[in-house]
Design an enzyme around this catalytic site. Sequence first.
Site: not given
Length: 322
Positions: A182, A231, A301
């Site tokens: 990520r 998310s 995130e």
Amino acid sequence: MMESGEALLKKLDGRLSGLRGRLTPDTGMDKITWFRAGGPAQVLFQPSDEEDLSAFLKAVPEEIPLLVVGIGSNLLVRDGGVPGFVVRLSAKGFGEVEQVCDTQLRAGAAAPDKRVAAAALEAGLAGFHFYHGIPGGIGGALRMNAGANGVETRERVVEVRALDRKGEVHVLSNADMGYAYRHSSASPDLIFTSVLFEGVPGERDDIRRAMDEVQHHRETVQPVREKTGGSTFKNPEGTSAWKEIDKAGCRGLRVGGAQMSEMHCNFMINTGNATGHDLETLGETVRARVFENSGIRLHWEIKRLGLFREGEQLEEFLGKII
């Protein structure tokens, strides 16, 4: 307090007159983000194409803040707004997806992830089915190495085209992007405009089946019909964020109009009237409770942008683990 967008444009009088894109002062970011919350962009710029974006970057002094957003799926904007310019790449100039050879696709940074999955299906290219379940755009996917169902963006990238703050073109290889979970270590000052992807020839029926499975899973376990940014936290090593959130008793937790989804507790939702402050305070409260419960530090995130509204700040005890 942030000055008006009109005042900023007046300071740059004449510098931006040749642009073909749209300049809009004091634009509510709640109209752009999927959370439908947050303050205004001082000035929103939507360039017509890469050439127009380059001209804009060359015209705007580097001391003026500049942020790039995509389709707004993983953004939390604070209620005090975003100073300077917010650049939003439009589908018209940056949203095309085309097959350039038997195994490669070129996609603009404003193309929705789902459009890339659909183009790959049409081309008979496997390896892009995971994009069918990601609610975002390709620019954001490149920046954060978006992934789902065990597949990540970095597995498909050949090269990325970008502009720097001076409006100059750069072409980055997969290695140049510096991908990790990520994350990309590519300079945050670079604005991605397009990407060359490499796929694997596959049977269309198999690709369609994989896409259907992704979609079914998403609709079954995620609050896809709510106002959510996707998310909220990255998965910690060795566990899942939702498991730690659940163990800390945060499933369904609310702050104002913001709530951790009962359906999937790593998703924050706006139940109707949440502010940016509600959403961020909820997220930080969850982080604090998870840390207290398990010693695990969750990392956002979702990207948080902008200024706190005058008189607002996060609670002191929450700030200790940011």
